[in-house]
Design an enzyme around this catalytic site. Structure first.
Site, PDB file in Angstrom:
ATOM      1  N   TYR A  96      68.438  15.864  92.262  1.00 28.32           N
ATOM      2  CA  TYR A  96      67.663  15.907  93.509  1.00 28.32           C
ATOM      3  C   TYR A  96      68.418  15.285  94.684  1.00 28.32           C
ATOM      4  O   TYR A  96      68.051  15.482  95.833  1.00 28.32           O
ATOM      5  CB  TYR A  96      66.310  15.198  93.335  1.00 28.32           C
ATOM      6  CG  TYR A  96      65.377  15.882  92.354  1.00 28.32           C
ATOM      7  CD1 TYR A  96      65.599  17.185  91.951  1.00 28.32           C
ATOM      8  CD2 TYR A  96      64.270  15.228  91.848  1.00 28.32           C
ATOM      9  CE1 TYR A  96      64.760  17.812  91.050  1.00 28.32           C
ATOM     10  CE2 TYR A  96      63.418  15.853  90.941  1.00 28.32           C
ATOM     11  CZ  TYR A  96      63.679  17.143  90.548  1.00 28.32           C
ATOM     12  OH  TYR A  96      62.837  17.765  89.655  1.00 28.32           O
ATOM     13  N   LYS A 104      71.372  16.264  78.034  1.00 29.43           N
ATOM     14  CA  LYS A 104      71.831  17.600  77.632  1.00 29.43           C
ATOM     15  C   LYS A 104      73.337  17.493  77.386  1.00 29.43           C
ATOM     16  O   LYS A 104      74.144  18.231  77.978  1.00 29.43           O
ATOM     17  CB  LYS A 104      71.464  18.600  78.751  1.00 29.43           C
ATOM     18  CG  LYS A 104      71.653  20.057  78.405  1.00 29.43           C
ATOM     19  CD  LYS A 104      70.666  20.594  77.394  1.00 29.43           C
ATOM     20  CE  LYS A 104      71.007  22.027  77.029  1.00 29.43           C
ATOM     21  NZ  LYS A 104      70.339  22.507  75.819  1.00 29.43           N
ATOM     22  N   ASP A 151      65.883  20.024  75.521  1.00 34.82           N
ATOM     23  CA  ASP A 151      65.094  21.155  75.004  1.00 34.82           C
ATOM     24  C   ASP A 151      64.372  20.749  73.717  1.00 34.82           C
ATOM     25  O   ASP A 151      63.193  21.048  73.521  1.00 34.82           O
ATOM     26  CB  ASP A 151      65.970  22.409  74.801  1.00 34.82           C
ATOM     27  CG  ASP A 151      67.340  22.099  74.235  1.00 34.82           C
ATOM     28  OD1 ASP A 151      67.722  20.909  74.160  1.00 34.82           O
ATOM     29  OD2 ASP A 151      68.063  23.039  73.853  1.00 34.82           O
ATOM     30  N   ASP A 194      61.183  14.446  85.368  1.00 39.33           N
ATOM     31  CA  ASP A 194      60.131  15.103  86.153  1.00 39.33           C
ATOM     32  C   ASP A 194      59.361  16.068  85.244  1.00 39.33           C
ATOM     33  O   ASP A 194      58.121  16.073  85.196  1.00 39.33           O
ATOM     34  CB  ASP A 194      60.804  15.864  87.306  1.00 39.33           C
ATOM     35  CG  ASP A 194      59.833  16.301  88.369  1.00 39.33           C
ATOM     36  OD1 ASP A 194      58.624  16.046  88.206  1.00 39.33           O
ATOM     37  OD2 ASP A 194      60.266  16.923  89.352  1.00 39.33           O
ATOM     38  N   ASP A 215      55.521  15.374  83.002  1.00 42.19           N
ATOM     39  CA  ASP A 215      54.362  16.259  83.194  1.00 42.19           C
ATOM     40  C   ASP A 215      53.894  16.827  81.853  1.00 42.19           C
ATOM     41  O   ASP A 215      52.691  16.956  81.612  1.00 42.19           O
ATOM     42  CB  ASP A 215      54.700  17.412  84.145  1.00 42.19           C
ATOM     43  CG  ASP A 215      54.397  17.047  85.596  1.00 42.19           C
ATOM     44  OD1 ASP A 215      54.208  15.839  85.867  1.00 42.19           O
ATOM     45  OD2 ASP A 215      54.356  17.947  86.448  1.00 42.19           O
TER      46      ASP A 215
END
Ligand code: NAD
Length: 358
Positions: free
Chosen positions: A142, A193, A225, A249, A253
């Site tokens: 970001y 990752k 993943d 993020d 959620d």
């Protein structure tokens, strides 16, 4: 009497409605525990754009810096969706986080026994789930440079964002995560990752090194993943999760939805020196704004996190959390957690909380 200056940022959508409830609760608890909370409101997000043209006016950031803690509701809404990126409401949030150096975001996702049937997962999968996601907040994709939409030599446009972490950024979020895990059940899962991304390889190397200083914490690693899959397959395996900005993020959620409602989840964003920002995980819910349908409990629980992590008033925080459990025990539900049963509005939930606090 202890005195604190609190900046309130109600923002947009349901923000002002849920903030009103949280402030009433804080006032009552403040009286009960002899804590003098002085509130001052400031503008952020769409409300700030309408009033000043900017999503984070300099006055707002100054006022936040001069406070003991910041209580934020939510920003954003349809009417600002087509503005250029630099002046969208979300920029206000990113500016606040980076302006206050808030690099650590703590998001608890705990299944409350009263709401177990609000989860879309089976009771036996979610019962007892108690996860803390520690998300890096001021680095990663970001914020990384270069970013933008650039013209290529062929005239085609190319969108670019950069995922980057320095060693010191990894170390400081790692320390927050190990300390958090130590105060909980002593298990930390680092999510990256590293099979594909170099930035993740550096992340994994540093978190592994740091683990030597925390022998009492059991460290594991998962690819993002797989972590997403494990969160819905067997969420009870997790205690504390640490991860970068983008993965955090998304995963926070997903963890949120295990609990059945995003309307129940608070968060804390902490830095090294500046005041922390305490806010619900959810957004401004423009679809229900102004209809007295919002669940104010995530905002109220964010106020409890503010008392605990921002002002070091754990007893007052406990009192608010007990009041939330009490109203749920009494059967009060807003629409998002009612599972089809009769629901009450945001204001009525606020009144029930004030009763429970007495
Ligand atoms: P959202 O969290 O606002 O809403 C998602 C769904 O959850 C909606 O159906 C909404 O009605 C419901 N919901 C959310 N909070 C609720 C509550 N307290 N009580 C009852 N129901 C609730 O996410 P979105 O729809 O993706 O985004 C809406 C706006 O919020 C966008 O402008 C987005 O940019 C912004 N946003 C802001 C933040 C923030 O301020 N931290 C976070 C996420 C999204």
């Amino acid at each position: 009497m202890t005195h604190y200056r609190i900046t309130l940022l109600p923002g947009d959508g349901i923000g002002p409605e849920i903030m009103t409830v949280a402030v009433a609760v804080l006032k009552q608890v403040g009286q009960q525990f002899a804590i003098d909370l002085q509130f001052q409101e400031a503008l952020i997000g769409g409300a700030a754009i309408d009033a000043t043209g900017e999503p984070l006016p300099a006055d707002t950031l100054d006022q936040c810096r001069n406070s003991d803690a910041v209580l934020l509701a939510a920003i954003g809404g349809y009417q600002w969706d087509n503005l250029p990126n630099a002046i969208r409401p979300e920029r206000g949030l990113l500016g606040l986080r980076s302006g206050l150096g808030l690099f650590a975001n703590l998001r608890p996702a705990q299944i409350l026994p009263q709401l177990i049937d609000a989860s879309s997962l089976k009771r036996e999968v979610v019962e007892g789930v108690d996860i803390m996601v520690v998300r890096e907040l001021t680095g990663g994709i970001y914020f990384g440079q270069p970013k933008g939409i650039f013209a290529t030599e062929t005239g085609e446009r190319r969108g670019v964002n950069t995922m980057a972490y320095t060693e010191s950024e990894i170390e400081r979020i790692g320390r927050v995560a190990f300390e958090t895990a130590r105060k909980r059940r002593g298990k930390l899962c680092s999510v990256d990752k590293a099979n594909v991304l170099e930035v993740s390889q550096l992340w994994r190397e540093h978190i592994t090194q740091l683990a030597q200083e925390y022998p009492d914490v059991e460290l594991t690693h998962l690819y993002v993943d797989n972590a997403a899959m494990q969160l819905v397959r067997y969420p009870k395996q997790f205690d504390t999760i640490v991860t970068g900005n983008l993965f955090g993020d998304i995963l926070s959620d997903a963890a949120a939805m295990l609990t059945g409602s995003i309307g129940m989840l608070p968060s804390a964003s902490l830095g090294a020196a500046n005041p922390g920002v305490f806010e619900p995980v959810h957004g401004s819910a423009p679809d229900i704004a102004g209809q007295d349908k919002a669940n104010p409990l995530a905002q109220v629980l964010s106020a409890a996190m503010m008392l605990r992590y921002g002002l070091n008033q754990p007893k007052a925080a406990d009192r608010i959390e007990q009041a939330v459990l009490a109203v749920l025990d009494q059967g009060y539900r807003t629409g998002d957690i009612a599972s089809g049963a009769p629901a009450i509005g945001c204001q009525a939930m606020g009144e029930a909380l004030l009763q429970a606090l007495q």
